[in-house]
Design a protein around this motif. Sequence first.
Motif, mmCIF file in Angstrom:
data_model
loop_
_atom_site.group_PDB
_atom_site.id
_atom_site.type_symbol
_atom_site.label_atom_id
_atom_site.label_comp_id
_atom_site.label_asym_id
_atom_site.label_seq_id
_atom_site.Cartn_x
_atom_site.Cartn_y
_atom_site.Cartn_z
ATOM 1 N N ARG A 1 0.754 -1.337 -0.006
ATOM 2 C CA ARG A 1 0.054 0.013 -0.033
ATOM 3 C C ARG A 1 0.846 1.320 -0.033
ATOM 4 O O ARG A 1 0.533 2.177 -0.641
ATOM 5 C CB ARG A 1 -1.057 -0.017 1.190
ATOM 6 C CG ARG A 1 -1.705 1.308 1.244
ATOM 7 C CD ARG A 1 -2.956 1.113 2.266
ATOM 8 N NE ARG A 1 -3.828 2.337 2.426
ATOM 9 C CZ ARG A 1 -4.219 3.197 1.744
ATOM 10 N NH1 ARG A 1 -4.070 2.670 0.437
ATOM 11 N NH2 ARG A 1 -5.038 4.149 2.161
ATOM 12 N N GLU A 2 1.871 1.429 0.877
ATOM 13 C CA GLU A 2 2.706 2.402 0.972
ATOM 14 C C GLU A 2 3.562 2.502 -0.376
ATOM 15 O O GLU A 2 3.528 3.998 -0.832
ATOM 16 C CB GLU A 2 4.003 2.310 2.004
ATOM 17 C CG GLU A 2 4.951 3.317 1.957
ATOM 18 C CD GLU A 2 5.924 2.949 3.088
ATOM 19 O OE1 GLU A 2 6.589 3.978 3.395
ATOM 20 O OE2 GLU A 2 6.281 1.762 3.435
ATOM 21 N N GLN A 3 3.804 1.767 -1.126
ATOM 22 C CA GLN A 3 4.541 1.777 -2.502
ATOM 23 C C GLN A 3 3.641 2.190 -3.657
ATOM 24 O O GLN A 3 3.791 3.074 -4.283
ATOM 25 C CB GLN A 3 5.062 0.262 -2.846
ATOM 26 C CG GLN A 3 6.368 0.015 -2.133
ATOM 27 C CD GLN A 3 6.676 -1.594 -2.468
ATOM 28 O OE1 GLN A 3 5.823 -2.374 -2.601
ATOM 29 N NE2 GLN A 3 8.001 -1.773 -2.314
ATOM 30 N N LEU A 4 2.221 1.758 -3.283
ATOM 31 C CA LEU A 4 1.341 2.275 -4.269
ATOM 32 C C LEU A 4 0.964 3.762 -3.807
ATOM 33 O O LEU A 4 0.933 4.545 -5.042
ATOM 34 C CB LEU A 4 0.030 1.368 -4.234
ATOM 35 C CG LEU A 4 0.154 0.139 -4.792
ATOM 36 C CD1 LEU A 4 -1.192 -0.801 -4.659
ATOM 37 C CD2 LEU A 4 0.343 0.250 -6.499
ATOM 38 N N VAL A 5 1.066 4.401 -2.682
ATOM 39 C CA VAL A 5 0.646 5.488 -2.431
ATOM 40 C C VAL A 5 1.929 6.525 -3.220
ATOM 41 O O VAL A 5 1.582 7.473 -3.809
ATOM 42 C CB VAL A 5 0.515 5.694 -0.988
ATOM 43 C CG1 VAL A 5 0.512 7.255 -0.556
ATOM 44 C CG2 VAL A 5 -0.760 5.217 -0.468
ATOM 45 N N VAL A 6 3.055 6.171 -2.901
ATOM 46 C CA VAL A 6 4.321 6.747 -3.206
ATOM 47 C C VAL A 6 4.276 6.995 -4.745
ATOM 48 O O VAL A 6 4.552 7.884 -5.586
ATOM 49 C CB VAL A 6 5.633 6.163 -3.050
ATOM 50 C CG1 VAL A 6 6.558 6.900 -3.422
ATOM 51 C CG2 VAL A 6 5.705 6.549 -1.228
ATOM 52 N N TRP A 7 3.959 5.776 -5.367
ATOM 53 C CA TRP A 7 3.611 5.593 -7.100
ATOM 54 C C TRP A 7 2.851 6.639 -7.264
ATOM 55 O O TRP A 7 3.034 7.481 -8.394
ATOM 56 C CB TRP A 7 3.630 4.293 -7.413
ATOM 57 C CG TRP A 7 3.292 4.077 -8.737
ATOM 58 C CD1 TRP A 7 2.058 3.875 -9.372
ATOM 59 C CD2 TRP A 7 4.264 4.157 -9.740
ATOM 60 N NE1 TRP A 7 2.170 3.835 -10.807
ATOM 61 C CE2 TRP A 7 3.346 3.906 -10.999
ATOM 62 C CE3 TRP A 7 5.352 4.497 -9.899
ATOM 63 C CZ2 TRP A 7 4.029 4.096 -12.386
ATOM 64 C CZ3 TRP A 7 6.012 4.640 -11.199
ATOM 65 C CH2 TRP A 7 5.193 4.285 -12.411
ATOM 66 N N ARG A 8 1.594 6.692 -6.957
ATOM 67 C CA ARG A 8 0.770 7.583 -7.509
ATOM 68 C C ARG A 8 0.857 9.137 -7.090
ATOM 69 O O ARG A 8 0.713 9.918 -8.024
ATOM 70 C CB ARG A 8 -0.568 7.267 -6.679
ATOM 71 C CG ARG A 8 -1.411 5.840 -7.219
ATOM 72 C CD ARG A 8 -2.713 5.705 -6.612
ATOM 73 N NE ARG A 8 -3.092 4.242 -6.793
ATOM 74 C CZ ARG A 8 -3.374 3.280 -5.743
ATOM 75 N NH1 ARG A 8 -3.514 3.776 -4.798
ATOM 76 N NH2 ARG A 8 -3.837 2.024 -6.112
ATOM 77 N N THR A 9 1.671 9.271 -6.150
ATOM 78 C CA THR A 9 2.027 10.695 -5.830
ATOM 79 C C THR A 9 3.099 11.192 -6.848
ATOM 80 O O THR A 9 2.990 12.040 -7.382
ATOM 81 C CB THR A 9 2.661 10.716 -4.311
ATOM 82 O OG1 THR A 9 1.544 10.431 -3.395
ATOM 83 C CG2 THR A 9 3.073 12.276 -4.154
ATOM 84 N N PHE A 10 3.997 10.151 -6.919
ATOM 85 C CA PHE A 10 4.992 10.339 -8.026
ATOM 86 C C PHE A 10 4.508 10.670 -9.516
ATOM 87 O O PHE A 10 4.857 11.828 -10.114
ATOM 88 C CB PHE A 10 6.144 9.319 -8.167
ATOM 89 C CG PHE A 10 6.860 9.224 -9.405
ATOM 90 C CD1 PHE A 10 8.019 10.161 -9.516
ATOM 91 C CD2 PHE A 10 6.702 8.459 -10.425
ATOM 92 C CE1 PHE A 10 8.740 10.258 -10.728
ATOM 93 C CE2 PHE A 10 7.399 8.545 -11.514
ATOM 94 C CZ PHE A 10 8.384 9.540 -11.596
ATOM 95 N N LEU A 11 3.588 9.856 -9.965
ATOM 96 C CA LEU A 11 2.837 9.991 -11.042
ATOM 97 C C LEU A 11 2.220 11.453 -11.283
ATOM 98 O O LEU A 11 2.208 12.168 -12.340
ATOM 99 C CB LEU A 11 2.105 8.843 -11.508
ATOM 100 C CG LEU A 11 2.592 7.658 -12.088
ATOM 101 C CD1 LEU A 11 1.496 6.544 -12.395
ATOM 102 C CD2 LEU A 11 3.319 7.897 -13.213
ATOM 103 N N GLU A 12 1.372 11.649 -10.200
ATOM 104 C CA GLU A 12 0.410 12.738 -10.157
ATOM 105 C C GLU A 12 1.521 13.984 -10.105
ATOM 106 O O GLU A 12 1.188 15.176 -11.082
ATOM 107 C CB GLU A 12 -0.213 12.719 -8.914
ATOM 108 C CG GLU A 12 -1.233 14.250 -8.943
ATOM 109 C CD GLU A 12 -1.990 14.257 -7.879
ATOM 110 O OE1 GLU A 12 -2.753 15.367 -7.528
ATOM 111 O OE2 GLU A 12 -2.049 13.140 -6.879
#
Length: 161
Positions: free
Chosen positions: A12-23
Motif C-alpha cells: 500500500r505504501e509503495q502504491l501511494v508513493v507511486w501515485r504521488t510520483f505520477l501525479e
Amino acid sequence: MQSESPLSSPTREQLVVWRTFLEAAFALIDILDAELQEERGISLRWYDVLVHLEEVEHGIRMNELASRILASKSGLTRVIDRMEETGLVERRRPTGDRRVIEIFITHAGQKALTDARTVHRRGINEHFAQHLNKRDLQALSRALEKVRDHVRPLRPGRISG
C-alpha cells in the motif's frame, strides 16, 4: 529445480508513493508545457528538441534525435516539419551521404530556446525546486537515480547511456 516465487503486488505504501510520483510528474509536465506555450508560443516537446539540437556541435540525424528526446518519438517527423515551417530548425543533407538528413537549430531556434529557457527554469523553481530543501533534493535524487538506472536501458527506442 528452483521454483519461481510468485509475483507480489506493491505494498500500500509503495502504491501511494507511486501515485504521488505520477501525479506530480504529469502535473509538472502539463504546467511547464502550458507556461511555455502561453508565454513563448512553443510546447515543452519543441523545447526538448531545441535543447538536444543545441547540445550537438553539428546537426543530428533524425533517428539519433528520436532516441534522445524525452517525449515519445511517435510523430517526431511532424514536429520537425512544423518547427521547420516556423524557422526554428532546418533539415540538411550532408555532402558525403545524400541518403541522410540531419536536423540543425537555426538562429531563430536558438533565440526561441534562450527566451523559453527563462520561462522553463522559472517554472522548475516555482513548481518544483522551491518546495524541496537541500535534504529533500538529495534524497529524491538518490531515489530517482536508482529507478532511472533500472528503467533507462529498458525504454524502447531510447539511448541507454
